[in-house]
Design an enzyme around this catalytic site. Sequence first.
Site, mmCIF file in Angstrom:
data_model
loop_
_atom_site.group_PDB
_atom_site.id
_atom_site.type_symbol
_atom_site.label_atom_id
_atom_site.label_comp_id
_atom_site.label_asym_id
_atom_site.label_seq_id
_atom_site.Cartn_x
_atom_site.Cartn_y
_atom_site.Cartn_z
ATOM 1 N N GLY A 48 0.827 -1.204 0.000
ATOM 2 C CA GLY A 48 0.000 0.000 0.000
ATOM 3 C C GLY A 48 0.857 1.247 0.000
ATOM 4 O O GLY A 48 2.016 1.222 -0.422
ATOM 5 N N CYS A 49 0.303 2.331 0.480
ATOM 6 C CA CYS A 49 0.991 3.613 0.483
ATOM 7 C C CYS A 49 2.363 3.518 1.142
ATOM 8 O O CYS A 49 2.476 3.077 2.275
ATOM 9 C CB CYS A 49 0.134 4.650 1.208
ATOM 10 S SG CYS A 49 0.957 6.233 1.434
ATOM 11 N N PHE A 50 3.404 3.945 0.418
ATOM 12 C CA PHE A 50 4.734 3.805 0.999
ATOM 13 C C PHE A 50 4.993 4.762 2.159
ATOM 14 O O PHE A 50 5.915 4.552 2.941
ATOM 15 C CB PHE A 50 5.860 3.875 -0.034
ATOM 16 C CG PHE A 50 5.835 5.006 -1.035
ATOM 17 C CD1 PHE A 50 5.256 6.228 -0.770
ATOM 18 C CD2 PHE A 50 6.426 4.816 -2.285
ATOM 19 C CE1 PHE A 50 5.269 7.259 -1.703
ATOM 20 C CE2 PHE A 50 6.443 5.840 -3.223
ATOM 21 C CZ PHE A 50 5.867 7.069 -2.933
#
EC number: 1.8.4.11
Length: 224
Positions: free
Chosen positions: A53-55
């Site tokens: 997902g979002c880093f």
Amino acid sequence: MKKYIKLFSLSLLAIVITACSSNGQSNSNKTQKDLKMNLTPAKGEAVAAFASGCFWCTEHIFEAVVGVKDVISGYAGGTTLNPTYDLVNTETTGHAETVLVYYDPQIISYAELVKVFFASHDPTTKDQQGPDRGSSYRSILFYNTEAEKEVAMNEIKAISASNRFKNPLVTQLKKLDAFYEAEEYHQDYINGGKGSMNPYIKNVSIPRYEKFKAEYKGKLKKGS
């Protein structure tokens, strides 16, 4: 990587659901040739990569784990050479938002990092983590060696055989062939304070991190 900001007004309050970045900055001053990372770690270090997902969120989580020395946000898993933020946004590069984790193998093992990976996101949602949707948010467990591949496969099998998740895993298992560092403004986005005013951090990233902290049984750094 896609960038969405959806604002819903309710009286005087705004409930924000966004994808990973609401930052309007463009590419950093680095050329994309500079962004391809050398995957050979320094002496006494090892390196691993994870897409979950979002880093921003993923970087924050791995930075908190004892034995992790540094975490870099970037892109991996695709076929497009020298991907940029804007290109990954189109969901046509094949790359996922990924973190490169430098760690001390004398303190923490690759197997334990795999456990961190599975403890910190939902590996059953295809091309999605929370409000973030698209192939750049898919779950990928990267490996560098055949020994790491076996460790990863064994963990996947063990989780699949358990009742840990209601739905089957959709995590991909891929060889780490290349990693491209993301633009500078993405790096250390939460711990560095860059995202302190971003509603996404408050409403998505921090709750995800707190959930991980409550459930993870391993060692976290003091103050994390």
